[in-house]
Scaffold this motif. Sequence first.
Motif, mmCIF file in Angstrom:
data_model
loop_
_atom_site.group_PDB
_atom_site.id
_atom_site.type_symbol
_atom_site.label_atom_id
_atom_site.label_comp_id
_atom_site.label_asym_id
_atom_site.label_seq_id
_atom_site.Cartn_x
_atom_site.Cartn_y
_atom_site.Cartn_z
ATOM 1 N N ILE A 171 1.004 -1.045 0.010
ATOM 2 C CA ILE A 171 -0.365 0.112 0.226
ATOM 3 C C ILE A 171 0.878 0.897 0.112
ATOM 4 N N TYR A 172 0.816 1.947 -1.220
ATOM 5 C CA TYR A 172 1.594 3.385 -1.150
ATOM 6 C C TYR A 172 0.402 4.955 -1.634
ATOM 7 N N ASP A 173 0.981 6.103 -1.165
ATOM 8 C CA ASP A 173 0.644 6.904 -1.530
ATOM 9 C C ASP A 173 1.678 7.694 -2.688
ATOM 10 N N VAL A 187 -1.676 -2.758 -11.150
ATOM 11 C CA VAL A 187 -1.799 -1.786 -10.392
ATOM 12 C C VAL A 187 -3.287 -1.099 -9.588
ATOM 13 N N LEU A 188 -3.366 -1.023 -8.613
ATOM 14 C CA LEU A 188 -4.871 -0.520 -9.048
ATOM 15 C C LEU A 188 -4.634 0.882 -7.886
ATOM 16 N N ILE A 189 -5.139 2.285 -8.781
ATOM 17 C CA ILE A 189 -5.065 3.745 -8.621
ATOM 18 C C ILE A 189 -6.480 3.982 -7.880
ATOM 19 N N TYR A 190 -6.333 4.370 -6.633
ATOM 20 C CA TYR A 190 -7.458 5.380 -5.958
ATOM 21 C C TYR A 190 -7.677 6.918 -5.735
ATOM 22 N N GLY A 191 -8.135 7.652 -6.198
ATOM 23 C CA GLY A 191 -8.425 8.906 -6.734
ATOM 24 C C GLY A 191 -7.674 8.956 -8.405
ATOM 25 N N ALA A 270 -5.099 -6.381 -7.001
ATOM 26 C CA ALA A 270 -4.427 -5.985 -8.031
ATOM 27 C C ALA A 270 -2.631 -6.395 -6.476
ATOM 28 N N ASP A 271 -1.677 -6.149 -7.569
ATOM 29 C CA ASP A 271 -0.461 -6.041 -7.001
ATOM 30 C C ASP A 271 -0.002 -5.373 -5.404
ATOM 31 N N CYS A 272 -0.518 -3.837 -5.307
ATOM 32 C CA CYS A 272 -0.201 -2.923 -4.832
ATOM 33 C C CYS A 272 -1.092 -2.023 -5.341
ATOM 34 N N ILE A 273 -1.727 -1.377 -4.106
ATOM 35 C CA ILE A 273 -2.089 0.139 -4.287
ATOM 36 C C ILE A 273 -2.226 1.247 -3.856
ATOM 37 N N LEU A 274 -2.325 2.172 -5.355
ATOM 38 C CA LEU A 274 -1.782 3.665 -5.282
ATOM 39 C C LEU A 274 -2.559 4.838 -4.530
#
Length: 475
Positions: A171-173, A187-191, A270-274
């Motif tokens: 989980i990243y910003d 990759v899942l991008i929220y926003g 996803a492998d990671c979320i931004l």
Amino acid sequence: MAKQQVKKEQQSFQYDAIIIGTGPGGEGTAMNLSKSNKKVAVIERQEGVGGGCVHWGTIPSKALRHSVSRYIEYKANPLFNIGERPSRLTFPDILRHASSVISKQSNLRSSFYDRNRIHLFQGDASFVDKNTIEITRNDGSTERLTAKTIVIATGSRPYRPPEVDFTHSRIYDSDTILGLEHDPHRVLIYGAGVIGCEYASIFKGLGAKVDLVNTRDRLLAFMDAEISDALSYHFWNSGIVIRHNEEFDRVETRDDCVVMHLKSGKRVKADCILFANGRTGNTDGLNLEAVGLKADGRGQLKVNETYQTEVDNIYAVGDVIGYPSLASAAFDQGRIAADAIACGNCDEKLIIDIPAGIYTIPEMSSVGKTEQQLTAAKIPYEVGRAQFKHLARAQIAGTEVGSLKILFHTETKEVLGVHCFGERASEIVHIGQAIMEQKNGGNNIDYFVNTTFNYPTMAEAYRVAALNGLNRLFK
């Protein structure tokens, strides 16, 4: 006696001004105060100067975007596909290029402070009173500085929903994504604001599957509708999955993936979320209570037209005051604030038509009014368009995706807005901006017809668009 006491108090300060933060806003303030012969100190909590703009935001993301854009061009160019197909580029690969740019920018900006004899202090700053700042260094030691004027230029940071575990490795910003060490396939991008759209372009360009979750009903609704629609189509055509009008309910973390549960009932793996859904002003550690200032719910401060806060000797510039939250505008805000501090009265104000540059692939850029704004205001206007695919320079460079749109008044021919989608859009828009700023009749679409442009260039799009628009006029 009273006058002598005031003079004594003024001389007792160590500095004329202390600036907290060395991003564009802080730099603009510090440099201009120094050139006005003021004794200036700046405080930076990080080891290198430049703030979030240089280290986590503008410079890194644009460096990443540039590398990916060139990679896409390389793969598409038939000159390089004669033999073996090119090896795949990974996110850690392009981070190395971004790191070198960050270092160059930070070193360059550090030299500005040395050259202008500005004292640089490293540590966390907090108010003791309206003229006194306490600096806490990494080793726990403290130091106090005093100044007649204090300028808050502490910038902002990504908003982190409290219910999301940002300590998890997947989980990243938009700050921590620069520490991504693996090569995610999905990759899942929220926003889906500016940052979310830019990173969607970057990851898709590297070959990852991208899910872009948008909390609103369209991408970048503040842009001209045709331009934002062009980006939406380009994303859709490239394989990015855009999910509009969605909000997350919770995030499920697993050893091999993360799953976002949306309030609509959908689940996205996803492998990671931004997380790229909003930012918060960096004011919570400043001890604002000591000077009677209070930030709003987003950590932002209220200022007047010269960036003075409710406390007369404290100013604030940059992301910490909110709109427009642009590095370009922050520097100008700092310059204007410095003039107000130095001369006590400043008539200069930030320009109304601030250009917006969005570094997606392809880029988007605009200045002035959109078609929607002009229609709502009942202003008679006409549209001139130029498709990049018709320009010789775009054909030569292989950058044929995109277009330029000029909006102009049907009676006065005054240019009211310029909107561009395509490679180098953020550069191209400045030609239109320069004409829009002209006075006494100089702002006129006829300029683009009556001047001579280098050929072949992308700037030629202005002549093509102007002729296209003028041909629509009739009596």
